[in-house]
Design a protein around this motif. Sequence first.
Motif, PDB file in Angstrom:
ATOM      1  N   UNK A   1     -46.792   1.134 -56.134  1.00 19.15           N
ATOM      2  CA  UNK A   1     -46.751   2.476 -55.435  1.00 19.15           C
ATOM      3  C   UNK A   1     -47.509   2.969 -54.249  1.00 19.15           C
ATOM      4  N   UNK A   2     -46.424   3.478 -53.335  1.00 19.10           N
ATOM      5  CA  UNK A   2     -46.861   4.286 -51.850  1.00 19.10           C
ATOM      6  C   UNK A   2     -46.289   5.115 -51.317  1.00 19.10           C
ATOM      7  N   UNK A   3     -47.613   5.798 -50.937  1.00 21.62           N
ATOM      8  CA  UNK A   3     -47.094   6.969 -51.031  1.00 21.62           C
ATOM      9  C   UNK A   3     -47.918   7.930 -49.044  1.00 21.62           C
ATOM     10  N   UNK A   4     -46.746   8.552 -48.737  1.00 22.19           N
ATOM     11  CA  UNK A   4     -47.507   9.434 -47.733  1.00 22.19           C
ATOM     12  C   UNK A   4     -48.256  10.963 -48.670  1.00 22.19           C
ATOM     13  N   UNK A   5     -49.457  12.048 -48.438  1.00 24.04           N
ATOM     14  CA  UNK A   5     -49.525  13.273 -48.452  1.00 24.04           C
ATOM     15  C   UNK A   5     -48.815  13.277 -48.009  1.00 24.04           C
ATOM     16  N   UNK A   6     -48.096  14.603 -48.247  1.00 25.61           N
ATOM     17  CA  UNK A   6     -47.137  15.687 -47.451  1.00 25.61           C
ATOM     18  C   UNK A   6     -47.999  16.626 -47.529  1.00 25.61           C
ATOM     19  N   UNK A   7     -49.319  16.961 -47.982  1.00 23.01           N
ATOM     20  CA  UNK A   7     -49.828  17.940 -47.743  1.00 23.01           C
ATOM     21  C   UNK A   7     -50.855  17.753 -46.650  1.00 23.01           C
ATOM     22  N   UNK A   8     -51.479  16.334 -46.612  1.00 24.14           N
ATOM     23  CA  UNK A   8     -52.498  15.730 -45.871  1.00 24.14           C
ATOM     24  C   UNK A   8     -52.351  15.247 -44.640  1.00 24.14           C
ATOM     25  N   UNK A   9     -52.051  15.320 -43.849  1.00 25.07           N
ATOM     26  CA  UNK A   9     -51.807  14.547 -42.604  1.00 25.07           C
ATOM     27  C   UNK A   9     -52.775  13.524 -42.695  1.00 25.07           C
ATOM     28  N   UNK A  10     -51.750  12.528 -42.610  1.00 25.66           N
ATOM     29  CA  UNK A  10     -52.165  10.733 -42.024  1.00 25.66           C
ATOM     30  C   UNK A  10     -53.057  10.475 -43.422  1.00 25.66           C
ATOM     31  N   UNK A  11     -52.779  10.634 -44.279  1.00 24.67           N
ATOM     32  CA  UNK A  11     -53.610  10.220 -45.992  1.00 24.67           C
ATOM     33  C   UNK A  11     -52.296   9.597 -45.998  1.00 24.67           C
ATOM     34  N   UNK A  12     -52.582   8.832 -46.594  1.00 19.23           N
ATOM     35  CA  UNK A  12     -51.578   7.707 -47.832  1.00 19.23           C
ATOM     36  C   UNK A  12     -51.512   7.304 -49.428  1.00 19.23           C
ATOM     37  N   UNK A  13     -51.510   6.493 -49.959  1.00 16.00           N
ATOM     38  CA  UNK A  13     -52.034   6.084 -50.544  1.00 16.00           C
ATOM     39  C   UNK A  13     -51.116   4.903 -51.526  1.00 16.00           C
ATOM     40  N   UNK A  14     -52.084   4.333 -52.176  1.00 18.58           N
ATOM     41  CA  UNK A  14     -51.593   3.018 -52.924  1.00 18.58           C
ATOM     42  C   UNK A  14     -51.732   2.885 -53.579  1.00 18.58           C
ATOM     43  N   UNK A  15     -51.361   2.390 -55.292  1.00 19.31           N
ATOM     44  CA  UNK A  15     -51.511   2.351 -56.327  1.00 19.31           C
ATOM     45  C   UNK A  15     -51.369   0.955 -57.324  1.00 19.31           C
ATOM     46  N   UNK A  16     -51.684  -0.424 -57.207  1.00 20.69           N
ATOM     47  CA  UNK A  16     -51.609  -1.384 -57.665  1.00 20.69           C
ATOM     48  C   UNK A  16     -51.870  -1.874 -59.002  1.00 20.69           C
ATOM     49  N   UNK A  17     -50.560  -2.691 -59.359  1.00 20.67           N
ATOM     50  CA  UNK A  17     -51.559  -3.230 -60.940  1.00 20.67           C
ATOM     51  C   UNK A  17     -52.262  -4.513 -61.404  1.00 20.67           C
ATOM     52  N   UNK A  18     -53.518  -4.273 -60.988  1.00 18.46           N
ATOM     53  CA  UNK A  18     -54.479  -5.032 -61.054  1.00 18.46           C
ATOM     54  C   UNK A  18     -55.152  -5.580 -62.404  1.00 18.46           C
ATOM     55  N   UNK A  19     -54.961  -6.951 -63.099  1.00 21.12           N
ATOM     56  CA  UNK A  19     -55.668  -7.270 -64.203  1.00 21.12           C
ATOM     57  C   UNK A  19     -54.947  -6.091 -65.380  1.00 21.12           C
ATOM     58  N   UNK A  20     -53.798  -6.031 -65.260  1.00 23.94           N
ATOM     59  CA  UNK A  20     -53.461  -4.650 -66.411  1.00 23.94           C
ATOM     60  C   UNK A  20     -53.854  -3.584 -66.323  1.00 23.94           C
ATOM     61  N   UNK A  21     -53.913  -3.446 -65.295  1.00 24.37           N
ATOM     62  CA  UNK A  21     -54.794  -1.332 -65.171  1.00 24.37           C
ATOM     63  C   UNK A  21     -54.323  -1.438 -63.882  1.00 24.37           C
ATOM     64  N   UNK A  22     -54.318   0.208 -63.301  1.00 33.87           N
ATOM     65  CA  UNK A  22     -53.861   0.475 -61.821  1.00 33.87           C
ATOM     66  C   UNK A  22     -54.614   0.592 -61.233  1.00 33.87           C
ATOM     67  N   UNK A  23     -54.897  -0.144 -59.751  1.00 33.70           N
ATOM     68  CA  UNK A  23     -56.120   0.405 -58.802  1.00 33.70           C
ATOM     69  C   UNK A  23     -55.386   1.365 -58.234  1.00 33.70           C
ATOM     70  N   UNK A  24     -56.027   2.677 -57.218  1.00 33.04           N
ATOM     71  CA  UNK A  24     -55.825   2.923 -56.785  1.00 33.04           C
ATOM     72  C   UNK A  24     -56.085   2.937 -54.842  1.00 33.04           C
ATOM     73  N   UNK A  25     -55.706   2.844 -54.080  1.00 33.45           N
ATOM     74  CA  UNK A  25     -56.522   2.881 -52.658  1.00 33.45           C
ATOM     75  C   UNK A  25     -55.833   4.034 -51.854  1.00 33.45           C
ATOM     76  N   UNK A  26     -56.820   4.773 -51.490  1.00 32.24           N
ATOM     77  CA  UNK A  26     -56.439   6.290 -50.278  1.00 32.24           C
ATOM     78  C   UNK A  26     -56.826   5.317 -49.433  1.00 32.24           C
ATOM     79  N   UNK A  27     -55.842   5.525 -47.947  1.00 33.38           N
ATOM     80  CA  UNK A  27     -55.277   4.965 -46.948  1.00 33.38           C
ATOM     81  C   UNK A  27     -55.714   6.384 -45.761  1.00 33.38           C
ATOM     82  N   UNK A  28     -56.116   5.940 -44.345  1.00 32.74           N
ATOM     83  CA  UNK A  28     -55.985   6.533 -43.580  1.00 32.74           C
ATOM     84  C   UNK A  28     -55.013   5.886 -42.910  1.00 32.74           C
ATOM     85  N   UNK A  29     -53.787   6.766 -41.857  1.00 33.61           N
ATOM     86  CA  UNK A  29     -52.951   6.503 -41.237  1.00 33.61           C
ATOM     87  C   UNK A  29     -53.383   6.429 -39.423  1.00 33.61           C
ATOM     88  N   UNK A  30     -53.681   5.161 -38.419  1.00 35.55           N
ATOM     89  CA  UNK A  30     -53.621   5.708 -37.198  1.00 35.55           C
ATOM     90  C   UNK A  30     -53.088   6.124 -36.849  1.00 35.55           C
TER      91      UNK A  30
END
Length: 161
Positions: A41-70
């Motif tokens: 699940x990936x999306x850009x944050x509409x309230x915070x410019x240049x911030x995005x998130x990815x959540x993947x299912x790893x080992x049966x649970x969610x693992x989220x990552x905060x991303x910064x857009x160049x």
Amino acid sequence: MTPFAERDIRASFLNASRKEASDLSLPADVADRDFTRLDFLGWADPKLPRRAYVVAEIAGGPVGVLLRQAEQRTLTRAQCSWCEDVTLANDVQFFSARKAGAAGRKGDTIGTLVCANFGCNANVRRLPPLAYEGYDREAAREERIQRLRAHVRSFVHGLGA
């Protein structure tokens, strides 16, 4: 991918502070998404410019990552590192992520080129063109799906998951 509750998604971020995780805006349509057709699940944050998130299912649970857009604009001639889409239907953007733990506190990051709209899930599910007589298009599509999952897992593990 398994659908996860909002609290599970917010608690899953390995490279975000509690404040950053509580401030994130989930996609408005998250409840309507077909999670059986998502590898992440990936999306850009509409309230915070240049911030995005990815959540993947790893080992049966969610693992989220905060991303910064160049800061630069999208790249129209680059290839996405996750879905390896070569049709260039989507622009590609450079995203970086702070590593988890002590490495992240020191400022260590990793980066990747990803479809700007996080359209990788749809890209890998398109039936590829017929490459030659007898080419198994269904098998090729399934291989692309598996490679996407492996690329996302590899990126998340590189952050210290």
